[in-house]
Design a protein around this motif. Structure first.
Motif, PDB file in Angstrom:
ATOM      1  N   HIS A  18       0.701  -1.671  -0.090  1.00 29.83           N
ATOM      2  CA  HIS A  18       0.073  -0.041  -0.288  1.00 29.83           C
ATOM      3  C   HIS A  18       0.854   1.370   0.435  1.00 29.83           C
ATOM      4  O   HIS A  18       0.618   2.271  -0.816  1.00 29.83           O
ATOM      5  CB  HIS A  18      -1.164  -0.190   0.786  1.00 29.83           C
ATOM      6  CG  HIS A  18      -1.543   1.791   1.464  1.00 29.83           C
ATOM      7  ND1 HIS A  18      -1.707   2.770   2.145  1.00 29.83           N
ATOM      8  CD2 HIS A  18      -2.885   1.550   0.781  1.00 29.83           C
ATOM      9  CE1 HIS A  18      -2.471   3.269   1.915  1.00 29.83           C
ATOM     10  NE2 HIS A  18      -3.186   2.851   1.273  1.00 29.83           N
ATOM     11  N   HIS A  93     -11.798   1.388  -3.010  1.00 31.22           N
ATOM     12  CA  HIS A  93     -11.065   0.747  -3.201  1.00 31.22           C
ATOM     13  C   HIS A  93     -11.099  -0.038  -4.332  1.00 31.22           C
ATOM     14  O   HIS A  93      -9.759   0.218  -4.920  1.00 31.22           O
ATOM     15  CB  HIS A  93     -11.005  -0.030  -2.101  1.00 31.22           C
ATOM     16  CG  HIS A  93     -11.172   0.340  -0.499  1.00 31.22           C
ATOM     17  ND1 HIS A  93     -10.774  -0.487   0.724  1.00 31.22           N
ATOM     18  CD2 HIS A  93     -10.593   1.901  -0.249  1.00 31.22           C
ATOM     19  CE1 HIS A  93     -10.836   0.975   1.968  1.00 31.22           C
ATOM     20  NE2 HIS A  93     -10.706   1.477   1.167  1.00 31.22           N
ATOM     21  N   HIS A 159      -9.995   9.140  -0.411  1.00 30.88           N
ATOM     22  CA  HIS A 159      -9.962   8.203   0.408  1.00 30.88           C
ATOM     23  C   HIS A 159      -9.317   8.836   1.514  1.00 30.88           C
ATOM     24  O   HIS A 159      -9.689   7.620   2.872  1.00 30.88           O
ATOM     25  CB  HIS A 159      -9.401   7.337  -0.381  1.00 30.88           C
ATOM     26  CG  HIS A 159      -8.252   5.860  -0.253  1.00 30.88           C
ATOM     27  ND1 HIS A 159      -9.008   5.048   0.684  1.00 30.88           N
ATOM     28  CD2 HIS A 159      -6.784   5.588  -0.051  1.00 30.88           C
ATOM     29  CE1 HIS A 159      -8.014   4.119   0.977  1.00 30.88           C
ATOM     30  NE2 HIS A 159      -6.411   4.325   1.134  1.00 30.88           N
TER      31      HIS A 159
END
Ligand code: HEM
Ligand code: HEM
Length: 228
Positions: A18, A93, A159
């Motif tokens: 990530h 996502h 996000h």
């Protein structure tokens, strides 16, 4: 196995992928916007080569991430998350994953139809074009690459904002469980919340909730620092 995620924690591999991708995208955005502003002289070629190589790395990492996700259980949302919000997060996502593919693929498509110089991955080996040269599509491919990038920026900002709201307003530990090392810290001292920051890393499912108050040791400064 710390590299694997479980029902409550992200594993170290998912976390590394990530944050590595976040850093590379940041670098790519800055480099891309900088290099297109440079005068069209041979001196710009190394910037383009670097941009394309990092971009192909992002694409490879996106593939790796999705492949790993198929084997790695995704931790559950905190129990306090409303259903509509969990659905929204999933849709967000999914869109981020789609853009992680679409942005580099559109760059690769532009590179191919514009018939730019052969692409070498960090000078090591040649990466083939994915489409035949086509001057009619060059402008469209360029626009697609540029606008998909800005869409990614917008969705990623939303996000990140949601992650910060969860962390500091809802205080459900959504962000801290994605940060490096937190899982380790919780495993060492389960149930000992010595600060508001630590407390905010504990989700409903973490040890503090399940540890009887009497079993949580009092935090004695002398015990922590024998020299005191
Ligand atoms: C995550 C990956 C990537 C990001 C975030 C990204 C981002 C960008 C940005 C912001 C620009 C400037 C757009 C503009 O204002 O005109 C750009 C340009 C460009 N990108 Fe990417 N890019 C990525 C991957 C790639 C890949 C994989 C390739 C090729 C294989 C590529 C090839 C190019 C080229 C050739 C340009 C220059 C276009 C021109 O000369 O006008 N990019 N990129
Ligand atoms: C280019 C930027 C970013 C991209 C592409 C991105 C992508 C993603 C994706 C696809 C997921 C879902 C992982 C999965 O379900 O497999 C995710 C999770 C997460 N991201 Fe990001 N992210 C970015 C930036 C950020 C930033 C800046 C933050 C923090 C400020 C952040 C915090 C988080 C958190 C906390 C999660 C876990 C959410 C949960 O546990 O439900 N991300 N990210």
């Amino acid at each position: 196995m710390p590299w694997k995620s479980d029902a409550h924690h992200w594993g170290s591999l998912a976390k590394t992928l990530h944050w590595l991708v976040v850093l590379l995208i940041l670098a790519q955005g800055v480099l891309g916007l900088y290099m297109v502003g440079l005068p069209k002289k041979p001196g710009i070629i190394p910037y383009y080569n670097l941009h394309k190589s990092i971009g192909m790395t992002v694409l490879a990492l996106a593939v790796l991430r999705l492949a790993w996700r198929a084997f790695d259980p995704r931790p559950a949302e905190p129990a306090s998350t409303p259903h509509w919000q969990a659905l929204g997060a999933r849709a967000g996502h999914a869109l981020l994953y789609a853009l992680l593919f679409a942005v580099p693929l559109s760059g690769w498509w532009f590179d191919s139809v514009a018939a730019l110089r052969p692409m070498y991955f960090f000078g090591l080996f040649e990466i083939p074009h994915i489409a035949a040269p086509n001057t009619d599509l060059k402008e469209l491919a360029h626009e697609a690459h540029e606008w998909l990038f800005w869409l990614l920026v917008a969705v990623a900002l939303g996000h990140a904002a949601m992650a910060l709201i969860h962390e500091f307003v809802s205080r459900d530990g959504t962000l801290s469980r994605m940060l490096p090392g937190r899982r380790h810290a919780l495993a060492i001292a389960p149930g000992v919340a010595t600060s508001a920051a630590t407390a905010s890393t504990l989700t409903e499912n973490d040890h503090a909730e399940t540890t009887p108050a009497a079993a949580i040791p009092a935090v004695d400064p002398a015990a922590r620092d024998p020299g005191a």
